[in-house]
Design an enzyme around this catalytic site. Structure first.
Site, PDB file in Angstrom:
ATOM      1  CE1 TYR A 199      -3.522  -2.287   0.568  1.00  0.00           C
ATOM      2  CE2 TYR A 199      -2.841  -2.911   2.893  1.00  0.00           C
ATOM      3  CZ  TYR A 199      -3.706  -3.153   1.871  1.00  0.00           C
ATOM      4  OH  TYR A 199      -4.603  -3.960   1.961  1.00  0.00           O
ATOM      5  CD  GLU A 239     -11.487  -0.178  -7.803  1.00  0.00           C
ATOM      6  OE1 GLU A 239     -12.522  -1.159  -7.259  1.00  0.00           O
ATOM      7  OE2 GLU A 239     -10.886   0.400  -6.644  1.00  0.00           O
ATOM      8  CE1 TYR A 272     -10.276  -6.107   0.970  1.00  0.00           C
ATOM      9  CE2 TYR A 272      -8.408  -5.077  -0.306  1.00  0.00           C
ATOM     10  CZ  TYR A 272      -9.596  -5.182   0.405  1.00  0.00           C
ATOM     11  OH  TYR A 272     -10.371  -4.160   0.192  1.00  0.00           O
ATOM     12  CE  LYS A 273      -4.419  -5.330  -3.832  1.00  0.00           C
ATOM     13  NZ  LYS A 273      -5.517  -4.236  -3.908  1.00  0.00           N
ATOM     14  CG  ASN A 320      -7.056  -0.174  -4.916  1.00  0.00           C
ATOM     15  OD1 ASN A 320      -5.937  -1.015  -4.693  1.00  0.00           O
ATOM     16  ND2 ASN A 320      -7.973  -0.393  -4.154  1.00  0.00           N
ATOM     17  CG  HIS A 345     -11.445   2.369   3.766  1.00  0.00           C
ATOM     18  ND1 HIS A 345     -11.917   4.000   3.492  1.00  0.00           N
ATOM     19  CD2 HIS A 345     -11.262   2.021   2.458  1.00  0.00           C
ATOM     20  CE1 HIS A 345     -11.586   4.206   2.422  1.00  0.00           C
ATOM     21  NE2 HIS A 345     -11.408   3.217   1.542  1.00  0.00           N
ATOM     22  NE  ARG A 391      -4.961   4.960  -3.837  1.00  0.00           N
ATOM     23  CZ  ARG A 391      -5.450   3.909  -3.251  1.00  0.00           C
ATOM     24  NH1 ARG A 391      -6.804   3.591  -3.172  1.00  0.00           N
ATOM     25  NH2 ARG A 391      -4.815   2.904  -2.901  1.00  0.00           N
TER      26      ARG A 391
END
Lengths: 347, 318
Positions: A37, A265, A316-317, A225, A193, A223
């Site tokens: 991150y 994204e 998580y992804k 993602n 979040h 940004r």
């Protein structure tokens, strides 16, 4: 019209495809051979000609089919679009921002005539022509946010600012990476979040919120993602997990190059003038591994990133189950050569 | 983002308050804004000691949805740092002036069933744009404007004559009764106060006594940085010592010395210029509305836009 629009689907037979040009301009999210991150924020718009960063709201070959897919999702589940009563003004702000930007950036596709509050909007790719009164909801077939986001690629969250926090009080969410507007609506920044691993402890959200609260009018940011999706499906929602979750198990070493997509994204932030709300568009770009390895730099780098990623993030992804297969496939395209800095493919 | 505008109107509203209107020199539409927003005006002045740039923030008082021009009202503070005096004595119609784009730290909470706006003295200014927004949005509201005398009530010229606009002139015996204003308001009402610290505290206190939820009570204590005794600060990273003059804020002194500090409101309310203190031998004079009581007491944080220092050594983490 100079732009060509694909006739393609994002469900069922999944005929979604990228032209060579769409691959070249794909917003590859990794600027180095590893990933953790970061608050990777840049000014928006602005970027090399032809990239998705050049215009305020990027319109590409998938536009018309994406809007058709949104219509299907909304017909099945109207709660994908919600706006709490105090957010209507923010909806008008967003409608203005999008119409003005698109008419300026794509004059051959969109036209906006304004005479005071009498507006005339022409959207040629979707065959829409509408005269309406700005700030008068009775002159549109639905609320202003819904009206304009049925004509704009990407998901949209409108965030209300109060008590030194941001609240997700409106949105149009049909191409999401496994989160639900109906569940999150009304939550604040930290609440929505909460499922993200590690980041809160790292202080990422405190910094990000502080940054967002300070975004002023006329200063727009972006940004990138990313996540991974099996099949080119826009609607990977929790509501429909039973439809797309099992598809993760259909990946084989033979088809992983076609079926496994990198989902990127492009997130942008805009302070809206009348409502002082923040608009948070989340534009989704999909490219499968075959598309990506056609750019040798991306093939090498994606292999290294996905091989070495923190297991909690792979989980998580959503690709931990297929990680071994993906990494093995990509390893054919990694000769160990160094990669150049930055996200863009080598010329 | 900055805008280079032209001063197109100056009007004396009261003995101490002037209204200024700024427009784009080419007649282009300016960004619209939300009720309660402010902008920062840059005032550069050549003096014997060189050019000094002061920046003061003022609430916008014009129609927020009208991009034709921005208007502010400035009260002359003869004992201030000189910003308002500059506006009153040096700025003329036709002059060029540099301002920031509007930014809002005092927005209406549009969830409210009703809005009660309470302005004291020059604290009326943010409500002038808010009530235009409330009118356009057709939201129920009432406004209470309190001033010592009619001479001091510069806002009178700018307020509409309406049943829901109440003027309280204490010299005429119609002092504002906060209990009467707040008691009996419908559930879901939000109250907003701008004015002297005493008024803000009194409204908060009255609202608490009547059981109002804290989140329904809003205030803005927007004041320009106060002048004070001169002092010196040391920049930790470079060892540079910077002198802060009596009529200069710490932030202005840092800017003059080309030390970069982020800022927005320049009134101690937004938190952008929050700076860590690495050494403090003396007492920080906290004038902001951002730090908590504990943070103030610890003397490890300072808001350079508003606060000053008295003592032997102050070192900043810059």
């Amino acid at each position: 019209m100079t732009m060509h629009f694909n006739d393609e689907t994002f469900r069922g037979d999944y005929t979604y495809h990228n032209s060579p040009e769409a691959i070249r301009r794909f917003p590859f999210p990794f600027d180095q051979d590893s990933y953790m991150y970061s608050v990777n924020i840049e000014q928006h718009p602005g970027g090399p000609k032809g990239t998705p960063f050049e215009k305020t709201f990027d319109v590409d070959e998938h536009y018309v089919s994406e809007m058709a897919d949104r219509e299907i999702t909304l017909a099945e589940d109207p709660l994908r679009c919600q706006s709490l009563p105090h957010m209507e003004l923010a909806g008008w702000d967003l409608l203005e921002l999008i119409m003005v930007s698109k008419a300026r950036d794509y004059p051959e596709l969109f036209t906006l005539h304004r005479d005071g509050n009498d507006w005339h909007w022409i959207n040629r790719p979707l065959g829409i022509e509408k005269k309406f009164t700005f700030l008068d909801p009775a002159t549109l077939p639905c609320g202003p946010m819904e009206y304009i986001t049925r004509q704009t690629q990407g998901d949209f969250a409108l965030l209300h600012e109060r008590d030194n926090n941001l609240w997700m009080d409106a949105g149009m969410i049909t191409s999401q990476a496994d989160w639900s507007l109906d569940f999150d609506v009304g939550m604040n920044f930290f609440e929505w979040h909460a499922p993200v691993p590690k980041a809160r402890k790292m202080g990422v959200f405190d910094k990000a919120l502080k940054f967002l609260l300070a975004v002023g009018q006329g200063q727009h940011y972006r940004r990138l993602n990313w996540t991974m999706t099996v099949n080119p499906r826009l609607d990977t929602s929790p509501e429909n997990y039973h439809k797309w979750g099992p598809e993760k198990r259909t990946v084989t070493p033979e088809n992983v190059g076609q079926k496994q997509f990198l989902r990127v994204e492009l997130q942008t932030f805009f302070r809206l003038p009348r409502s002082n709300a923040l608009a948070f568009p989340i534009r989704c770009y999909l490219a499968n591994l075959e598309d990506l390895v056609s750019q040798p730099k991306w093939g090498r780098r994606l292999h290294r990133v996905l091989r070495d990623i923190d297991p909690a993030l792979a989980d998580y992804k959503g690709f931990a189950v297929n990680q071994k297969m993906i990494v093995e496939y990509l390893s054919q395209f990694d000769d160990g050569a160094p990669t150049s800095p930055g996200i863009f493919a080598d010329a | 983002m900055k805008l280079a505008l032209k001063v197109t109107e100056i009007e004396q509203l009261s003995p101490l308050v002037k209204r200024f209107r700024f427009e784009d020199p080419a007649g282009m539409a300016l960004p619209v804004f939300s009720g309660g927003a402010h902008l920062t005006v840059e005032m550069s002045e050549r003096t014997e000691a060189g050019e000094i740039i002061r920046r003061n923030s003022y609430s916008l008082i014009s129609d927020p949805y009208d991009g034709g021009g921005y208007e502010i009202a400035v009260r002359r503070e003869d004992k201030g740092r000189g910003g308002s005096l500059y506006m009153h004595t040096k700025v003329a119609e036709g002059d060029e002036i540099t301002v920031s784009v509007p930014s809002n730290l005092f927005q209406l909470d549009l969830r409210a069933r009703k809005h009660v706006l309470i302005g004291g003295g020059i604290g009326i200014t943010p409500f002038l744009s808010q009530l235009k927004q409330l009118d356009m949005e057709q939201r129920p509201y009432e406004l209470h404007y309190a001033a010592r005398s009619r001479d001091e009530a510069a806002g009178l010229k700018l307020l509409p004559q309406a049943a829901h606009v109440h003027v309280h002139i204490s010299e005429e015996g119609s002092r504002m009764d906060l209990g009467a204003v707040l008691d009996g308001q419908p559930l879901g009402t939000h109250v907003y106060t701008c004015g002297p610290g005493g008024l803000i505290a009194a409204v908060a206190d009255q609202a608490a006594r009547l059981g109002w939820p804290k989140a329904s009570v809003h205030s803005e204590a927007f004041t320009a940085p106060p002048p004070g005794e001169p002092f010196d600060v040391v920049i930790a990273s470079t060892g540079q010592s910077i002198h802060v003059k009596a009529d200069q804020s710490l932030l202005e002194a840092l800017e003059a010395a080309r030390v970069e500090v982020e800022y927005s409101c320049r009134g101690g309310a937004c938190g952008r210029c929050h700076t860590k203190v690495t050494a403090c031998d003396g007492r920080i004079l906290h004038n902001d509305h951002w730090l908590s009581d504990d943070e103030r007491a610890a003397q490890q944080d300072i808001m350079p836009c508003m606060s000053r220092f008295k003592g032997a050594r102050l070192e900043l983490d810059l």
